[in-house]
Design an enzyme around this catalytic site. Structure first.
Site, PDB file in Angstrom:
ATOM      1  N   HIS A 239      44.103  42.918  38.641  1.00 22.89           N
ATOM      2  CA  HIS A 239      42.823  42.352  38.209  1.00 22.89           C
ATOM      3  C   HIS A 239      42.951  41.444  36.987  1.00 22.89           C
ATOM      4  O   HIS A 239      41.987  40.755  36.628  1.00 22.89           O
ATOM      5  CB  HIS A 239      41.839  43.487  37.903  1.00 22.89           C
ATOM      6  CG  HIS A 239      42.289  44.357  36.764  1.00 22.89           C
ATOM      7  ND1 HIS A 239      43.349  45.219  36.881  1.00 22.89           N
ATOM      8  CD2 HIS A 239      41.832  44.498  35.494  1.00 22.89           C
ATOM      9  CE1 HIS A 239      43.533  45.860  35.741  1.00 22.89           C
ATOM     10  NE2 HIS A 239      42.634  45.425  34.879  1.00 22.89           N
ATOM     11  N   ASP A 240      44.116  41.441  36.329  1.00 21.09           N
ATOM     12  CA  ASP A 240      44.326  40.629  35.138  1.00 21.09           C
ATOM     13  C   ASP A 240      45.226  39.419  35.384  1.00 21.09           C
ATOM     14  O   ASP A 240      45.486  38.658  34.447  1.00 21.09           O
ATOM     15  CB  ASP A 240      44.971  41.474  34.026  1.00 21.09           C
ATOM     16  CG  ASP A 240      44.003  42.457  33.390  1.00 21.09           C
ATOM     17  OD1 ASP A 240      42.782  42.199  33.438  1.00 21.09           O
ATOM     18  OD2 ASP A 240      44.469  43.475  32.843  1.00 21.09           O
TER      19      ASP A 240
ATOM     20  N   GLU B 251      50.310  51.217  32.066  1.00 21.52           N
ATOM     21  CA  GLU B 251      50.353  49.781  31.784  1.00 21.52           C
ATOM     22  C   GLU B 251      50.861  49.602  30.356  1.00 21.52           C
ATOM     23  O   GLU B 251      50.275  50.136  29.413  1.00 21.52           O
ATOM     24  CB  GLU B 251      48.964  49.154  31.927  1.00 21.52           C
ATOM     25  CG  GLU B 251      48.978  47.651  31.684  1.00 21.52           C
ATOM     26  CD  GLU B 251      47.600  47.078  31.403  1.00 21.52           C
ATOM     27  OE1 GLU B 251      47.373  45.915  31.767  1.00 21.52           O
ATOM     28  OE2 GLU B 251      46.772  47.771  30.795  1.00 21.52           O
TER      29      GLU B 251
ATOM     30  N   ASP C  68      45.554  52.428  31.243  1.00 19.40           N
ATOM     31  CA  ASP C  68      45.369  51.099  30.677  1.00 19.40           C
ATOM     32  C   ASP C  68      45.997  51.020  29.280  1.00 19.40           C
ATOM     33  O   ASP C  68      45.744  51.887  28.425  1.00 19.40           O
ATOM     34  CB  ASP C  68      43.868  50.802  30.610  1.00 19.40           C
ATOM     35  CG  ASP C  68      43.545  49.381  30.266  1.00 19.40           C
ATOM     36  OD1 ASP C  68      43.816  48.492  31.089  1.00 19.40           O
ATOM     37  OD2 ASP C  68      43.015  49.147  29.156  1.00 19.40           O
TER      38      ASP C  68
ATOM     39  N   ASP D 249      30.157  44.924  48.824  1.00 24.62           N
ATOM     40  CA  ASP D 249      28.817  45.300  48.354  1.00 24.62           C
ATOM     41  C   ASP D 249      28.005  45.841  49.526  1.00 24.62           C
ATOM     42  O   ASP D 249      27.741  45.132  50.488  1.00 24.62           O
ATOM     43  CB  ASP D 249      28.139  44.061  47.747  1.00 24.62           C
ATOM     44  CG  ASP D 249      26.676  44.294  47.421  1.00 24.62           C
ATOM     45  OD1 ASP D 249      26.291  45.456  47.197  1.00 24.62           O
ATOM     46  OD2 ASP D 249      25.917  43.300  47.380  1.00 24.62           O
TER      47      ASP D 249
ATOM     48  N   ASP E 294      41.562  54.771  37.229  1.00 26.34           N
ATOM     49  CA  ASP E 294      41.934  53.999  36.057  1.00 26.34           C
ATOM     50  C   ASP E 294      41.536  54.798  34.821  1.00 26.34           C
ATOM     51  O   ASP E 294      40.386  55.222  34.688  1.00 26.34           O
ATOM     52  CB  ASP E 294      41.204  52.649  36.049  1.00 26.34           C
ATOM     53  CG  ASP E 294      42.114  51.506  35.647  1.00 26.34           C
ATOM     54  OD1 ASP E 294      42.914  51.701  34.715  1.00 26.34           O
ATOM     55  OD2 ASP E 294      42.026  50.423  36.258  1.00 26.34           O
TER      56      ASP E 294
END
Length: 574
Positions: A338-339, A265, A206, A21, A98
């Site tokens: 991330h999953d 994916e 995705d 950040d 993505d």
């Protein structure tokens, strides 16, 4: 050398919300990524896969897109994006976006038009259906079929304005696009070309195997104890999936220079399907993400029903994929994204043996045939998070599961929390641990999700400076792939196939070979060294193979027939 550039490349996934950040609002952003490009360059990665940065209401952390051609202000501006892309290219890295086109946000202009009336020109850009026969809209059981959402509850949402239901395999705010409509496909391909023309280097797609559905949308068989029908046969690898992907290739990538990467994916895809998707002659995808190996610790009840991992199951599964795509297609190699929960906590030992187990798991994966993917923090050996209560979670899947399991099914809250701590996607989404300082150096503000309290001990600043760190080991693995054509292109063969602790294999190309030996357990392992390739152990006039990598500093000789807990060694010939 290898036929394709990505066969010797390593991809690094950045989840922007949690990476760095720059402005103190507690949410990672593009400038935070820009400020750490030298870190990625030092690690040695070739490609950065950037999780969604498009405009979004963030119901599913950006995987619900409201404008494909806008940068969400949370992450920055197009000036920031252009600077990031230029900085990557200047360092010899590529940028993969993505692509989320099975569904959009319900706040996307396409859906807003689609929902405005039953005769709107965009009505059939999404899957709309009336209530079930002899049922009134909104009545219990009136949904058009019995499918359930991946995020709990039914896969249908009633629109009060038109009195019809729309399909959402994920959140109710993520309506599924109807790829049967050629106008939808035209709009998607136009958008993809727009991004490639801006200079991006490909797409991670995705749940792309869900875009073709059986158009009758029939009921699924309801498994024992389940609330909803099994719809997978009707939305995965659907009847037109190969047609759609080939059309995408022809409309977007054909005729462009060969610098792009496309990875799909594909939950539930098997080897034969993956061979077809990645066969270069078919013009579909370069590689797929399959899920078999990360489902091995799931019990009969699915991802929240944990069962211990068997090393035998793991190496048999990964070896089956190595062999299955050996002559056709290509593997993507990953432990984390991330999953998925953190691999060192999931398949390793995040206590006493955290560092060696992180290195051993990395060694086993990276030296296989395929393209490795590193998820942010994996190269540091980041671990799962000790979430104390449901209030600590942010992930919609986790929150919905808790509500359904506890409030509807009556499961004990502490049991559900234990499953969430082990398996929740939030384990991967806590902030990247840059320093031992406040909030792990991620932000000067209040982070959007808690920082793992072990950041004081596990952080990039300390590991980059430590030649024995997990980071240093990952850097060595990446360097070995870049230097060794055996790693990029060699054949794979499993060794010691029935050993319950040791994962061993060879990679061979002409007269050059590698032997990888790894003890994937917290106990010492012994094995019959006579079962190793003769070239690895020497004998007679033949010299023993050369040790090229070890995760414990000093290495146990292959001829000894023993490995220390989580020891991994790599030997080379030629």
């Amino acid at each position: 050398m290898s036929d394709k550039w990505w066969q010797s490349a390593v991809v690094y996934q950045v989840y922007p919300r949690s990476f760095a950040d720059s402005d103190g609002d507690g949410i990672g952003d593009l400038r935070g990524v820009i400020e750490h490009l030298d870190y990625l360059n030092e690690l040695g990665v070739d490609v950065v896969w950037l999780s969604p940065i498009y405009a979004s209401p963030h119901d599913d952390n950006g995987y619900d897109i409201s404008d494909y051609r806008a940068i969400d202000p949370l992450f920055g501006t197009f000036d920031d994006f252009d600077e990031l892309l230029e900085g990557m290219h200047a360092r010899g890295m590529k940028l993969v976006m993505d692509l989320v086109v099975n569904h959009t946000s319900d706040e996307h202009p396409w859906f807003i038009e689609s929902a405005s009336s039953t005769d709107n020109p965009k009505r059939d850009w999404y899957w709309w259906r009336p209530a079930r026969a002899r049922k009134q809209p909104g009545e219990q059981g009136a949904e058009p079929n019995n499918w359930g959402s991946f995020f709990s509850g039914p896969a249908w949402q009633l629109d009060p304005q038109t009195g019809e239901y729309y399909l959402h395999l994920f959140s109710r705010k993520q309506p599924d696009l109807n790829w049967e409509n050629p106008e939808v496909r035209d709009a998607v391909y136009e958008m993809m070309n727009w991004w490639l023309d801006r200079g991006v280097d490909g797409f991670r797609m995705d749940v792309i195997n869900f875009i073709s559905k059986v158009t009758s949308l029939p009921d699924g068989v309801v498994p024992e104890g389940a609330l909803y029908g099994d719809a997978y046969p009707y939305f995965a690898q659907g009847p037109r999936i190969h047609e759609f992907l080939h059309e995408m290739h022809e409309r977007v990538f054909a005729g462009r220079e060969d610098r792009y990467l496309t990875v799909g994916e594909m939950p539930g895809v098997d080897i034969e399907q993956a061979r077809r998707f990645t066969d270069p002659r078919n013009g579909e995808l370069d590689m797929v993400f399959q899920f078999e190996h990360v489902d091995l610790d799931h019990g009969p009840g699915g991802k929240w029903d944990h069962r211990p991992l068997s090393v035998l199951d793991l190496k048999r599964n990964l070896s089956t994929w190595q062999e299955g795509l050996a002559d056709l297609g290509w593997n993507s190699l990953y432990w984390n994204n991330h999953d998925q929960p953190r691999v060192v906590s999931r398949f390793g030992d995040d206590g006493e043996h955290r560092i060696p187990s992180a290195k051993a798991l990395g060694t086993v994966l990276h030296l296989m045939r395929g393209t490795p993917y590193v998820y942010q923090g994996e190269e540091l050996g980041m671990t799962n998070v000790p979430f104390s209560s449901i209030d600590d979670f942010r992930d919609i899947e986790s929150l919905n599961h808790y509500a359904e399991a506890v409030d509807i099914l009556g499961a004990p809250a502490e049991e559900v929390l234990a499953a969430l701590r082990r398996t929740s996607r939030d384990n991967a989404r806590t902030p990247m641990q840059w320093t031992s300082g406040p909030h792990a150096g991620f932000t000067t503000g209040t982070p959007w999700i808690t920082v793992n309290p072990n950041a004081a001990d596990i952080n990039a600043e300390a590991e980059v400076a430590d030649p024995d760190s997990v980071f240093a080991h990952y850097r060595a693995l990446i360097d070995l792939r870049h230097r060794s054509e055996v790693v990029a292109a060699g054949d794979y063969a499993l060794v010691l196939p029935e050993h319950p602790q040791v994962f061993a294999y060879t990679r061979s190309l002409s007269d050059r070979s590698l032997l990888v030996l790894a003890n994937l357990s917290s106990e010492p392992a012994t094995f019959d060294a006579a079962q190793l390739p003769a070239w690895a152990v020497g004998g007679g006039d033949a010299p023993a193979a050369e040790l090229v990598l070890s995760n414990l500093g000093s290495a146990t000789e292959a001829t000894s027939g023993s490995l220390r807990p989580w020891e991994a060694v790599v030997y080379s010939r030629g």
